[in-house]
Design an enzyme around this catalytic site. Structure first.
Site, PDB file in Angstrom:
ATOM      1  N   GLU A 188      -1.709  12.257 -10.120  1.00 33.74           N
ATOM      2  CA  GLU A 188      -0.590  11.933  -9.224  1.00 33.74           C
ATOM      3  C   GLU A 188       0.080  13.207  -8.717  1.00 33.74           C
ATOM      4  O   GLU A 188       0.327  14.139  -9.500  1.00 33.74           O
ATOM      5  CB  GLU A 188       0.412  11.075 -10.002  1.00 33.74           C
ATOM      6  N   THR A 217      -1.172  15.372  -6.978  1.00 29.76           N
ATOM      7  CA  THR A 217      -2.129  16.470  -7.055  1.00 29.76           C
ATOM      8  C   THR A 217      -2.799  16.703  -5.704  1.00 29.76           C
ATOM      9  O   THR A 217      -3.289  17.798  -5.447  1.00 29.76           O
ATOM     10  CB  THR A 217      -3.229  16.147  -8.088  1.00 29.76           C
ATOM     11  N   SER A 246       2.606  -8.154  13.528  1.00 28.65           N
ATOM     12  CA  SER A 246       2.162  -8.278  12.141  1.00 28.65           C
ATOM     13  C   SER A 246       2.616  -9.615  11.586  1.00 28.65           C
ATOM     14  O   SER A 246       3.738 -10.059  11.868  1.00 28.65           O
ATOM     15  CB  SER A 246       2.763  -7.143  11.309  1.00 28.65           C
ATOM     16  N   GLY A 290       5.348  -1.749   0.254  1.00 29.95           N
ATOM     17  CA  GLY A 290       6.307  -0.902  -0.468  1.00 29.95           C
ATOM     18  C   GLY A 290       6.138  -0.923  -1.975  1.00 29.95           C
ATOM     19  O   GLY A 290       7.058  -0.608  -2.717  1.00 29.95           O
ATOM     20  N   ALA A 291       4.940  -1.297  -2.441  1.00 30.54           N
ATOM     21  CA  ALA A 291       4.711  -1.404  -3.883  1.00 30.54           C
ATOM     22  C   ALA A 291       3.996  -0.180  -4.439  1.00 30.54           C
ATOM     23  O   ALA A 291       3.592  -0.170  -5.592  1.00 30.54           O
ATOM     24  CB  ALA A 291       3.898  -2.660  -4.184  1.00 30.54           C
ATOM     25  N   LEU A 323       1.121   0.797  -3.394  1.00 33.80           N
ATOM     26  CA  LEU A 323      -0.307   0.456  -3.421  1.00 33.80           C
ATOM     27  C   LEU A 323      -0.951   0.741  -2.068  1.00 33.80           C
ATOM     28  O   LEU A 323      -1.971   0.173  -1.716  1.00 33.80           O
ATOM     29  CB  LEU A 323      -0.484  -1.020  -3.829  1.00 33.80           C
ATOM     30  N   SER A 324      -0.298   1.613  -1.300  1.00 31.33           N
ATOM     31  CA  SER A 324      -0.899   2.130  -0.080  1.00 31.33           C
ATOM     32  C   SER A 324      -1.034   1.117   1.042  1.00 31.33           C
ATOM     33  O   SER A 324      -2.030   1.097   1.758  1.00 31.33           O
ATOM     34  CB  SER A 324      -2.289   2.624  -0.427  1.00 31.33           C
ATOM     35  N   ASP A 371      -4.620   8.420  -0.175  1.00 32.74           N
ATOM     36  CA  ASP A 371      -4.672   7.000   0.182  1.00 32.74           C
ATOM     37  C   ASP A 371      -5.676   6.750   1.306  1.00 32.74           C
ATOM     38  O   ASP A 371      -6.480   5.821   1.260  1.00 32.74           O
ATOM     39  CB  ASP A 371      -3.280   6.512   0.595  1.00 32.74           C
TER      40      ASP A 371
HETATM   41  C1  GLA Z   1       1.623   8.736  -2.309  1.00 34.41           C
HETATM   42  C2  GLA Z   1       0.983   9.623  -1.267  1.00 34.41           C
HETATM   43  C3  GLA Z   1      -0.295  10.264  -1.782  1.00 34.41           C
HETATM   44  C4  GLA Z   1      -0.076  10.918  -3.145  1.00 34.41           C
HETATM   45  C5  GLA Z   1       0.664   9.977  -4.089  1.00 34.41           C
HETATM   46  C6  GLA Z   1       1.025  10.615  -5.391  1.00 34.41           C
HETATM   47  O1  GLA Z   1       0.809   7.633  -2.556  1.00 34.41           O
HETATM   48  O2  GLA Z   1       0.686   8.865  -0.110  1.00 34.41           O
HETATM   49  O3  GLA Z   1      -0.771  11.179  -0.846  1.00 34.41           O
HETATM   50  O4  GLA Z   1       0.585  12.143  -3.017  1.00 34.41           O
HETATM   51  O5  GLA Z   1       1.843   9.468  -3.502  1.00 34.41           O
HETATM   52  O6  GLA Z   1      -0.105  10.907  -6.124  1.00 34.41           O
END
Ligand code: GLA
Length: 388
Positions: free
Chosen positions: A43, A45, A77, A129-130, A132-133, A182
């Site tokens: 994380e 990183t 959406s 917003g969780a 989870l990208s 992500d």
């Molecule tokens: C978010 C960012 C990623 C990453 C993480 C932490 O998800 O979008 O690029 O930096 O935080 O690991």
């Protein structure tokens, strides 16, 4: 206890196309799909030229897209009330969720792709917003659909270019200075595997996960504590890492040793850098342990990662700590907060036979502390973005 369903891809592609037809009175020319993700370890990183190990979820975003004969971009959406439309789609011209979709069209134009005006209609089973990208899933679903309209091939090089465009959309148009994990996993994930990403040379490698053989499930606990990467916490962590690099005279924290980091004078900067350097070590340890099916060690590394994020990087919160503690108490092999932090989700490796107990234990822990109940989903390591 209910697990949030990812839905069936064919059904979601069909219903998103139907919503497009209803909104714009014509068939979409393309429907793209892109997954959300949960990061197993590594994380903060990515923007430090480090490594991370995310998994693509079956939960995904679907984008139905058609070209227009003018320059207008319209975006709808199923998760939002209002349509956004405009001709200006660059930095400062779009705000809110629409900036992630329209921003991709802008970034692809910037990269020299001929992108006309567009009608876009999206639907998603990635919780918003969780942590989870959901934003990268939105960007990448739109990107693969536009790439198809523009006649681009589906090569590795082209996928890398789409990752770049999605990152530019997120950083420059949506204003979230994120690091690329992500978008990379959304474009390069392979089913039944985690994706080891190395941001020093931008290479990826699939790490097969034989979770079934080990009788393990990857459980995600969405604390429903708001998590927004455009708030200041994420950016300030990046700044602290840059300060550490300057003090140490290294181009990135990937090149820093723990010994040197421990010599940093400022305690906050030292702890931030310590998290990054030790976390990169834990990613390597986790990959090696997964490859020898040593899940006990994987679990210990998860716990060490959580402690590091809580104490050194200071991006956890009481709800995330409670979720981790309760999951471990219920028999999880390992648990940690995942993603950017400041809310969002935790990830736990849970033996199948205690999955229900783990969820009810987390619920009880939240009830006892007066927190809003979390939601749960199961991460089924899934495939990268594609055209439906
Ligand atoms: C978010 C960012 C990623 C990453 C993480 C932490 O998800 O979008 O690029 O930096 O935080 O690991």
């Amino acid at each position: 206890m209910a697990l949030l369903s990812p839905g069936t891809p064919a059904d979601l592609a069909t219903s998103t196309a139907a919503a497009f037809r209803h909104a714009y009175g014509a068939e979409p020319a393309a429907v793209g799909r892109a997954p959300g993700r949960v990061n197993l370890i590594g994380e903060h990183t990515d923007y430090n030229a480090g490594t991370c190990l995310p998994v693509a979820l079956a939960h995904a975003t679907y984008a139905a897209v058609s070209p227009r004969s003018d320059n207008l971009v319209r975006v709808r959406s199923a998760q939002a009330d209002d349509e956004w439309q405009g001709e200006g789609i660059g930095p400062g011209e779009v705000t809110g969720w629409a900036s992630y979709a329209a921003g991709v069209a802008w970034a692809l134009r910037e990269a020299g792709v001929e992108v006309p005006g567009l009608d876009v209609c999206v639907d998603s089973t990635v919780p918003l917003g969780a942590g989870l990208s959901s934003s990268a899933a939105l960007e990448c679903s739109v990107a693969v659909a536009i790439a198809h309209l523009a006649g681009l091939d589906d090569s590795e090089t082209q996928r890398r270019a789409l990752v770049e465009a999605c990152m530019r959309a997120e950083t420059e148009v949506a204003g979230a200075p994120t690091g690329g994990m992500d978008q990379t996993v959304a474009m390069f994930a392979q089913p039944a595997a985690a994706l080891l990403i190395d941001f020093l040379d931008h290479t990826t490698r699939a790490v097969p996960l034989s979770l079934g053989d080990a009788g393990l499930a990857v459980l995600v606990v969405d604390t429903r504590v708001s998590h927004a990467l455009v708030d200041g916490g994420y950016a300030s962590r990046r700044t602290d890492c840059e300060t550490a690099c300057r003090e140490l005279g290294v181009p990135s924290l990937r090149e820093a040793t723990l010994d040197r980091v421990e010599s940093l004078a400022d305690s906050r900067i030292r702890r931030r850098a310590r998290h990054v350097v030790t976390e990169i070590g834990r990613v390597a340890g986790t990959v090696a342990a997964i490859e020898r099916a040593d899940w006990r060690t994987v679990g210990q590394l998860f716990v060490a990662s959580h402690t590091s994020m809580r104490d050194d990087f200071e991006i956890s919160c009481p709800e995330l700590d409670a979720a981790v503690e309760a999951a471990l108490g219920a028999g999880a092999v390992g648990a940690r907060m995942t993603g950017g932090g400041f809310g969002g989700s935790a990830v736990a490796l849970v033996p199948e036979d205690v999955l229900d107990t783990a969820m009810s234990t987390v619920d009880t822990a939240f009830d006892t502390r007066g927190f809003r109940r979390p939601t749960f989903l199961r991460a089924e390591p899934s495939a990268a973005a594609n055209l439906c």
